[in-house]
Write an enzyme that holds these catalytic residues in place. Structure first.
Site, short mmCIF file in Angstrom:
data_model
loop_
_atom_site.label_atom_id
_atom_site.label_comp_id
_atom_site.label_asym_id
_atom_site.label_seq_id
_atom_site.Cartn_x
_atom_site.Cartn_y
_atom_site.Cartn_z
N SER A 147 1.42 -12.88 2.21
CA SER A 147 2.39 -12.28 1.29
C SER A 147 3.79 -12.47 1.86
O SER A 147 4.18 -13.60 2.14
CB SER A 147 2.06 -10.81 1.04
OG SER A 147 2.87 -10.28 0.03
N THR A 148 4.53 -11.39 2.08
CA THR A 148 5.91 -11.49 2.55
C THR A 148 5.99 -12.27 3.85
O THR A 148 5.32 -11.94 4.83
CB THR A 148 6.51 -10.08 2.76
OG1 THR A 148 6.30 -9.31 1.59
CG2 THR A 148 8.00 -10.18 3.07
N MET A 150 2.97 -7.42 3.37
CA MET A 150 3.06 -5.97 3.22
C MET A 150 1.82 -5.44 2.52
O MET A 150 1.25 -6.10 1.66
CB MET A 150 4.30 -5.64 2.39
CG MET A 150 4.58 -4.17 2.24
SD MET A 150 5.40 -3.51 3.68
CE MET A 150 5.86 -1.89 3.07
N ASP A 168 -3.72 -5.82 0.90
CA ASP A 168 -4.51 -6.80 0.15
C ASP A 168 -5.14 -7.80 1.12
O ASP A 168 -4.46 -8.38 1.96
CB ASP A 168 -3.62 -7.55 -0.85
CG ASP A 168 -4.42 -8.46 -1.76
OD1 ASP A 168 -5.60 -8.16 -2.01
OD2 ASP A 168 -3.86 -9.47 -2.23
#
Length: 368
Positions: free
Chosen positions: A179-180, A298, A301
């Protein structure tokens, strides 16, 4: 008990309606406050001199100075986490990579308010992006932890695995979730892989239309082939398939080979595509033939899915804290016992090749 100070956000966009929409979305979150808005980078620079925000949301097309130039000035003079909010990056892979390479933490499209569902998903996306950006590692340091909110699990897209279900032998498969900070981290990993590496399936949290540009750019940089996944695509050695933004990606078996399914569905673990969905499908159809890797990002998940993969016999890895932009998803996986090993970013490509290496035959015991 003292509550943490709200995250202060500066919105920089030449459109008054976009500024108003974003301000309304963020103001509804109790842990976020809008420090101010600016119609161009010169006004934004004056506001930053008065009070430094925790996060900046920045458009690219603006009068007097474009957003990319302003982003580069911010990162050179006074690094602040920046989220790019623009339509330009949707169509152009070059622009997408330029803003990421310049230091943007996240890239999002303009918020959609045409239906209630799109408004809700835009709100979730922007608020989560601001929270992640506020904790991003722009310089060495620790990112604060965050309480994980209630969310849908992979059950919303596919049922949980049946106890004792065996998985037939087939070729090695690598599944990666990020992700991020993942866009640049994935580039580091994929650029380091040779053209004969095992087949790779990736979920990187990105909006619709962004993933096609992202895959196209990586394809031009890497020895392996990289493409946005389409329903029914075969997973082949020397190729990476990236989940399309706004769609879930599942691994499935076709005889002795793998293909992927691209499906609609609700947000799972607050995301679509969801890493949990990919990892669960991999646990069910690949078992011990899979390598699961959870990288920077973050939230949580992928943590539950990685644990399912490990219980199915897969080798599972989590990126270490020091090399993560946001040590959220890997930390959750580690805390749950889902990761067999913790590795730095610069070792992940090596681990992929090591996992694919054939196990040398065991020598028979010498006769006495």
């Amino acid at each position: 008990m003292n509550q943490a100070a709200p995250i202060r956000v500066l919105i920089v966009d030449d459109s008054a309606s976009v500024r108003q929409t974003l301000a309304g979305i963020l103001a509804a979150a109790p842990d976020i406050t809008v420090l101010g808005t600016a119609a161009d980078p010169f006004i934004a620079a004056r506001r930053i001199q008065e009070e430094v925000p925790d996060v900046i949301i920045l458009d690219l097309e603006m009068p007097r100075m474009d957003g990319l130039t302003f982003l580069r000035k911010i990162m050179a003079q006074r690094p602040i986490p920046v989220i790019i909010c623009s339509t330009l990056t949707e169509a152009g892979s070059r622009m997408l990579f330029e803003v990421l390479e310049a230091g943007a933490v996240e890239v999002l499209p303009k918020p959609r308010i045409d239906t209630r569902q799109f408004l809700m998903e835009s709100s979730i996306r922007f608020c989560d992006a601001v929270r992640a950006a506020a904790r991003a590692r722009l310089r060495p340091g620790r990112a604060p932890s965050r309480t994980v909110e209630a969310k849908l699990t992979a059950d919303a897209v596919m049922p949980p695995p049946l106890p004792g279900r065996a998985v037939a032998e087939t070729s090695r498969i690598v599944c990666i979730g990020a992700s991020t900070g993942g866009t640049e981290a994935l580039r580091d990993v994929l650029e380091a892989l040779p053209a004969d590496c095992p087949g790779i399936v990736i979920v990187q949290h990105m909006p619709e239309r962004f993933t096609a540009a992202f895959a196209k750019r990586l394809d031009g940089l890497c020895a392996i082939a990289v493409k946005e996944a389409e329903d029914g695509d075969a997973v082949r050695p020397g190729q990476a398939l990236i989940a399309p933004g706004g769609r879930h990606l599942l691994l499935q078996r076709s005889g002795g080979h793998y293909t992927v399914a691209v499906k609609d569905g609700p947000l799972v673990s607050r995301h679509r595509p969801s890493v949990d969905v990919l990892f669960r499908s991999t646990a069910q159809c690949a078992g011990s033939n899979a390598l699961g890797i959870l990288m920077t990002g973050m939230g949580d998940d992928g943590a539950a899915g990685l644990l399912e993969m490990r219980r199915a016999g897969a080798l599972t890895l989590a990126q270490n804290e020091e090399s993560c932009v946001v040590f959220g998803m890997p930390k959750e996986a580690i805390d749950r016992g889902a990761a067999a090993r913790i590795v730095p970013l610069d070792r992940i490509a090596h681990e992929i090749l090591l996992a694919d290496a054939p196990t040398p035959p065991r020598r028979p015991a010498s006769a006495k």
